[in-house]
Design a protein around this motif. Structure first.
Motif, PDB file in Angstrom:
ATOM      1  N   GLU A 105       0.822  -1.210   0.000  1.00 39.73           N
ATOM      2  CA  GLU A 105       0.000   0.000   0.000  1.00 39.73           C
ATOM      3  C   GLU A 105       0.862   1.269   0.000  1.00 39.73           C
ATOM      4  O   GLU A 105       0.586   2.210  -0.751  1.00 39.73           O
ATOM      5  CB  GLU A 105      -0.935  -0.014   1.218  1.00 39.73           C
TER       6      GLU A 105
ATOM      7  N   ARG B 124       2.164   1.846  -3.350  1.00 43.04           N
ATOM      8  CA  ARG B 124       1.108   2.307  -4.256  1.00 43.04           C
ATOM      9  C   ARG B 124       0.894   3.812  -4.100  1.00 43.04           C
ATOM     10  O   ARG B 124       0.780   4.548  -5.083  1.00 43.04           O
ATOM     11  CB  ARG B 124      -0.208   1.578  -3.955  1.00 43.04           C
ATOM     12  N   LEU B 125       0.870   4.281  -2.858  1.00 47.03           N
ATOM     13  CA  LEU B 125       0.637   5.703  -2.596  1.00 47.03           C
ATOM     14  C   LEU B 125       1.814   6.546  -3.081  1.00 47.03           C
ATOM     15  O   LEU B 125       1.632   7.613  -3.685  1.00 47.03           O
ATOM     16  CB  LEU B 125       0.389   5.925  -1.101  1.00 47.03           C
TER      17      LEU B 125
ATOM     18  N   LEU C 111       1.542   6.994  -6.762  1.00 47.16           N
ATOM     19  CA  LEU C 111       0.567   8.039  -7.130  1.00 47.16           C
ATOM     20  C   LEU C 111       1.216   9.414  -7.045  1.00 47.16           C
ATOM     21  O   LEU C 111       1.104  10.239  -7.956  1.00 47.16           O
ATOM     22  CB  LEU C 111      -0.648   7.997  -6.192  1.00 47.16           C
ATOM     23  N   ALA C 112       1.923   9.655  -5.933  1.00 48.60           N
ATOM     24  CA  ALA C 112       2.556  10.961  -5.725  1.00 48.60           C
ATOM     25  C   ALA C 112       3.583  11.240  -6.813  1.00 48.60           C
ATOM     26  O   ALA C 112       3.661  12.346  -7.348  1.00 48.60           O
ATOM     27  CB  ALA C 112       3.202  11.013  -4.349  1.00 48.60           C
TER      28      ALA C 112
ATOM     29  N   MET D  10       3.382  14.504   1.207  1.00 44.92           N
ATOM     30  CA  MET D  10       3.719  13.081   1.162  1.00 44.92           C
ATOM     31  C   MET D  10       3.292  12.407   2.463  1.00 44.92           C
ATOM     32  O   MET D  10       2.742  11.297   2.444  1.00 44.92           O
ATOM     33  CB  MET D  10       5.237  12.958   0.989  1.00 44.92           C
TER      34      MET D  10
ATOM     35  N   LEU E  49      -0.372  11.929   2.632  1.00 50.30           N
ATOM     36  CA  LEU E  49      -0.748  10.843   1.727  1.00 50.30           C
ATOM     37  C   LEU E  49      -0.443   9.461   2.323  1.00 50.30           C
ATOM     38  O   LEU E  49      -1.346   8.632   2.474  1.00 50.30           O
ATOM     39  CB  LEU E  49       0.003  11.016   0.401  1.00 50.30           C
TER      40      LEU E  49
ATOM     41  N   THR F  60      -2.199   7.519   5.334  1.00 50.39           N
ATOM     42  CA  THR F  60      -3.511   6.875   5.204  1.00 50.39           C
ATOM     43  C   THR F  60      -3.384   5.349   5.240  1.00 50.39           C
ATOM     44  O   THR F  60      -4.331   4.663   5.599  1.00 50.39           O
ATOM     45  CB  THR F  60      -4.216   7.262   3.883  1.00 50.39           C
TER      46      THR F  60
END
Lengths: 411, 411
Positions: B46, B49-50, B53-54, B66, B69, B72
């Motif tokens: 996870e 993955r985040l 995205l960033a 960051m 983000l 989470t």
């Protein structure tokens, strides 16, 4: 200095490309010198993904933990948009509901906003920073994360606009405004430049699903001008504001709303004694069935009456079961139901001051041989229940009757 | 009443099934009457993955955003585990780093914990509630979300255990403890029941990647007993604690650590003047290259000396470039480098009080014709640099020489 609160929904931030496009829009407004607060939903699909995870563990997930879980969706998008704004050379800072102290009650998954602490946002805005806030979430007074329920990001946007005394709250969505009726039914349906809060409430609750009702109520209560615009197309959208009689000639009717999801129940031959309406409806409400239209006529000569109401079609079976029981208790004649109905309504603040709007509506429907089964009225709305087969015909006839395809008088 | 802090890593909570399994473990401990605080990482994959995205938005994402983000990730797992515990009939409550006030400095993406407010957790624990805390995250004194950097969940666990004066901090991971050496190299490598903080630090920094070094330092500083256990297998794991001489007969050597990732650089024939070591290493450090082993011998008769150090292999090219420049400035003879080396170390608090451990190590390696290129020593560690081809041979020979396959004296 003007201050705009812009809210972007899940489809508008559904991918990195779309977040970049939102950043362009926000940057353009900021570049024009406006102070900017942006409220975001979670990326479309994300909230459902999180709910699905929870439901793999608990059929009915614990509400407090559900809020901790789903509130992460907006936290992701606010961080990403802030990055995209910084990349464009704009100062930006993201905040969760808890961080800007959007204080709510503790009704997890459907909390209501009580107060917003604007101090930190003011400081950022004064420093030229774009404030990016997670929609749909807050904290209770013990610091527990809460959410406002589905669609609550609209409410966050309006509440922030009210607290910050914003010039306008702009709700960006995938439609470009509020229409006189559903364009899929009437080709010549026209986007309204303006509509009043009251009209919008009647339109929304009657099935024109553009904005969350709570957000409109909130905006009306705090007199926050609300604009609905498309994220994907240019255009001024629809401004929802106070009724300013002086400035414009009101049209009689602003729009035609309709709803296909209802079913009708009638309990016949009920002894018409005081309190009978309550004895019929209380057991229905106790089963969490929402009742929409209610009609009771004067009693017949034998001292009995017929009592009719509508519910959502999904609730018909349960409602009928309740009503059969009630009928037996009250010694009523019979229960009949029909789910092949539709509701059509004309809405407009203008009808307040115009007589004969109702008779014009009924004569128009009669002209097309559409039988009216039930009628209810409010100050700015007249609704009729008809056979669902005639729904499209009725909407088109009324749209034409009240000349809704023509542009309104200048506003 | 005993209080355990249990920390579960990303693999341990990598799916709904695994979160359910963690809930079983936590519930079992709680059912035994222990007060429980649980610290969780994000589901494995996870965080990456985040970050991805960033990085689609910014190559070097803004550090503050960051942290908003990536934090989470843990927020999702704490909610899900709390649901799973409630399903089992245990009271549980999740908290983000901000909610339990894990106060850090404001060094986003690599913040350090300054203080933890335990009041709310105490209240929950007294009420019999399992406290579930998001690892890896905190808030600065302005309420901004911070993260502790990769692996920071271990640190969160230890910090919570220290603040709450826990009986033990249990780190659940995918290995079942600390071994005398890597079992992939030596079949008979044995899990240690106990090891001291100092030994663990030497083992960790030398390549036995079981625990985050910062967490071990933290545990040692605050004397928090730390246990490493497997999430997936039964067993008591390895207890990392203070050196309690009275209680047990120390073995001379506790383990063999090794590292294949280093490269060696030598600057030859440097005029041996005061401050020369600094003039060589300062430019290397200025390029953010970390230096590990450093060896300088006494000068030769011509007043020059050879200066050797090791760096990570990835940094070799850059380090060599810097060193060529330095060599020219200092009038040194030449720069040579070698990346076909490995480091092997013996670690043990027992060697403090035993002479001849070094000579026993060297004679063991010599017996297998392994040439020692460099030697460094500390009080509880001796490291040698050798040709990488002999690494496995050296580790096996030393493991056998110091009888590490035999169980330790009773502890």
């Amino acid at each position: 200095m003007s201050l705009f609160v812009q809210k972007y929904g899940g489809t508008s931030v559904g991918s990195i490309e779309r977040i970049e496009a939102v950043a362009d829009k926000v940057a353009a407004s900021r570049a024009q010198g406006h102070d900017m607060v942006v409220v975001l939903s979670a990326m479309s699909g994300e909230t459902n993904r999180l709910i699905d995870l929870a439901q793999q563990i608990q059929d009915k997930p614990d509400p407090r933990e559900m809020d901790v879980l789903v509130s992460t969706g907006e936290q992701v998008t606010i961080a990403l948009l802030s990055m995209a704004l910084k990349k464009r050379g704009y100062d930006a800072c993201s905040y969760t509901g808890g961080q800007v102290k959007i204080l709510t009650d503790n009704a997890h998954t459907k909390a209501r906003i009580q107060r917003i602490d604007v101090e930190r946002m003011r400081r950022d805005l004064d420093a030229g920073c774009v404030v990016v806030v997670a929609g749909f979430q807050g904290v209770d007074d013990e610091g527990n994360i809460t959410t406002l329920g589905r669609g609550g990001s609209d409410t966050t946007g309006v509440a922030l606009a009210a607290s910050l005394d914003a010039t306008e709250c702009q709700i960006y969505t995938d439609v470009d405004g509020v229409y006189t009726t559903d364009p899929r039914v009437v080709d010549s349906a026209r986007r309204l430049d303006r509509i009043t809060f009251e009209e919008m409430l009647e339109m929304a609750s009657l099935g024109s699903k553009v904005l969350q009702i709570r957000a409109v109520e909130f905006a009306g209560k705090y007199k926050v001008p609300l604009r609905v615009l498309s994220t994907f197309e240019e255009g001024g959208g629809t401004l929802i504001s106070l009724d300013e009689d002086d400035e414009m000639e009101e049209p009689v009717v602003s729009g035609i709303a309709f709803n296909r999801d209802e079913a009708k129940l009638t309990i016949r031959g009920v002894p018409d004694t005081p309190g009978v309406a309550c004895r019929i409806l209380a057991p229905v409400g106790a089963e969490n069935i929402e009742v929409d239209v209610i009609v009771q006529n004067i009693s017949a000569v034998d001292g009995t009456t017929d009592f009719t109401f509508t519910v959502h079609r999904n609730d018909l079976a349960k409602a009928r079961e309740v009503l059969e029981r009630v009928a037996e208790e009250l010694g009523a004649k019979e229960v009949i139901s029909d789910d092949k109905i539709a509701k059509v309504s004309i809405v407009g603040v203008g009808m307040r001051s115009h007589a004969n709007v109702a008779s014009r509506m009924f004569s128009c429907l009669g002209g097309d041989n559409i039988n009216i089964q039930m009628i209810t009225t409010s100050e700015i709305k007249i609704s009729v229940i008809i056979d669902e087969r005639y729904l499209e015909l009725a909407v088109r006839a009324l749209h034409s009757e009240f000349e809704l395809s023509e542009p309104r008088a200048a506003s």
